[in-house]
Motif scaffolding. Sequence first.
Motif, mmCIF file in Angstrom:
data_model
loop_
_atom_site.group_PDB
_atom_site.id
_atom_site.type_symbol
_atom_site.label_atom_id
_atom_site.label_comp_id
_atom_site.label_asym_id
_atom_site.label_seq_id
_atom_site.Cartn_x
_atom_site.Cartn_y
_atom_site.Cartn_z
ATOM 1 N N GLU A 265 0.823 -1.213 0.000
ATOM 2 C CA GLU A 265 0.000 0.000 0.000
ATOM 3 C C GLU A 265 0.854 1.260 0.000
ATOM 4 O O GLU A 265 0.559 2.232 -0.706
ATOM 5 N N ARG A 266 1.943 1.233 0.774
ATOM 6 C CA ARG A 266 2.832 2.411 0.807
ATOM 7 C C ARG A 266 3.497 2.617 -0.555
ATOM 8 O O ARG A 266 3.599 3.749 -1.038
ATOM 9 N N LYS B 41 1.113 4.139 -3.081
ATOM 10 C CA LYS B 41 0.980 5.596 -2.989
ATOM 11 C C LYS B 41 2.146 6.298 -3.677
ATOM 12 O O LYS B 41 1.981 7.355 -4.284
ATOM 13 N N THR B 42 3.323 5.684 -3.603
ATOM 14 C CA THR B 42 4.501 6.267 -4.253
ATOM 15 C C THR B 42 4.398 6.192 -5.769
ATOM 16 O O THR B 42 4.705 7.156 -6.486
ATOM 17 N N GLY C 228 -3.522 1.715 -6.728
ATOM 18 C CA GLY C 228 -4.280 1.373 -5.535
ATOM 19 C C GLY C 228 -4.075 -0.074 -5.140
ATOM 20 O O GLY C 228 -3.598 -0.893 -5.939
#
Length: 309
Positions: free
Chosen positions: A140-141, A144-145, A149
Amino acid sequence: MQRWRGYDAAPGGWGRSVVTIGVFDGVHKGHQATIGHAVARARELGVQSVVVTFDPHPAEVVRPGSHPAVLTEPARKAELIEALGVDVLCVVPFTPEFSRLSPEQFVHDILVEHLHAALVVVGGNFRFGHRAAGDVALLERLGKTFGFGVEGAPLVAGGGTVFSSTYIRSCVDAGDVGAAAAALGRPHRVEGVVVRGDQRGRVLGFPTANLLCHRYAAVPADGVYAARLIRRGQPEPLMSAVSVGTNPTFSGRERRVEAYALDFDGDLYGERLALDFVAHLRGQVRYDSIEPLIAQIEQDVARTRSALS
């Protein structure tokens, strides 16, 4: 469904996609839910759905000699995945070099650079990268980068048990083909080529097809089973009584899978067959003479007919 060998097979100009990743051995009800969710989300977003899987099994590369029993051979797994409406099946060769990719490299090289993931769908226990260091939180991290999704697919359970490939292997290993079928959503299948055996079945009046199975095939526990025998190009399966074991009455040592096809008179040598195991009838028994063995086989045939009718 397109089939790619390696993620670098993605064509130039490949657009965004929804990706799900896993070994998916068995393509059981839990896998079906995960893949089905990915397919549905891809259609909602108007992009392609991609299933990424691996060959050989990662365990054999990371821990040589630990290859688990295989619930679905590669061709069968591809058929089952295609039936779920997937656009692309990407089979990644799992090499020692690939196993050493860090979680960050894994995501960048596969999901970002080649598959252009808009969304990644995974189960809650998903792990990735060298030494399985990556988890859903890290994914998930990284999403975001890199601009994608991440959605988790819920685990699927029945009777208080979460369905998993490990659980199904344990059912098959115990001969509980009914429980295995409940988790798979269909009977457990074993495939093989018919080779010549001792031909004792023919002498007894019950000629059997002796299957040479893949070395890692998940063969049920020793015993007698009711199964459906599938021949390529034939629309209807044959009812079959299947013996798994060493033929203890004849002091056998080699473990075999032998199928007696009911109401069939023909030559199956050299054919590649599939057996869908429906019911466990009994364990293996050693008889002191031929007569009680023949009487038992007659009972097995009657019970097979009843179980499959």
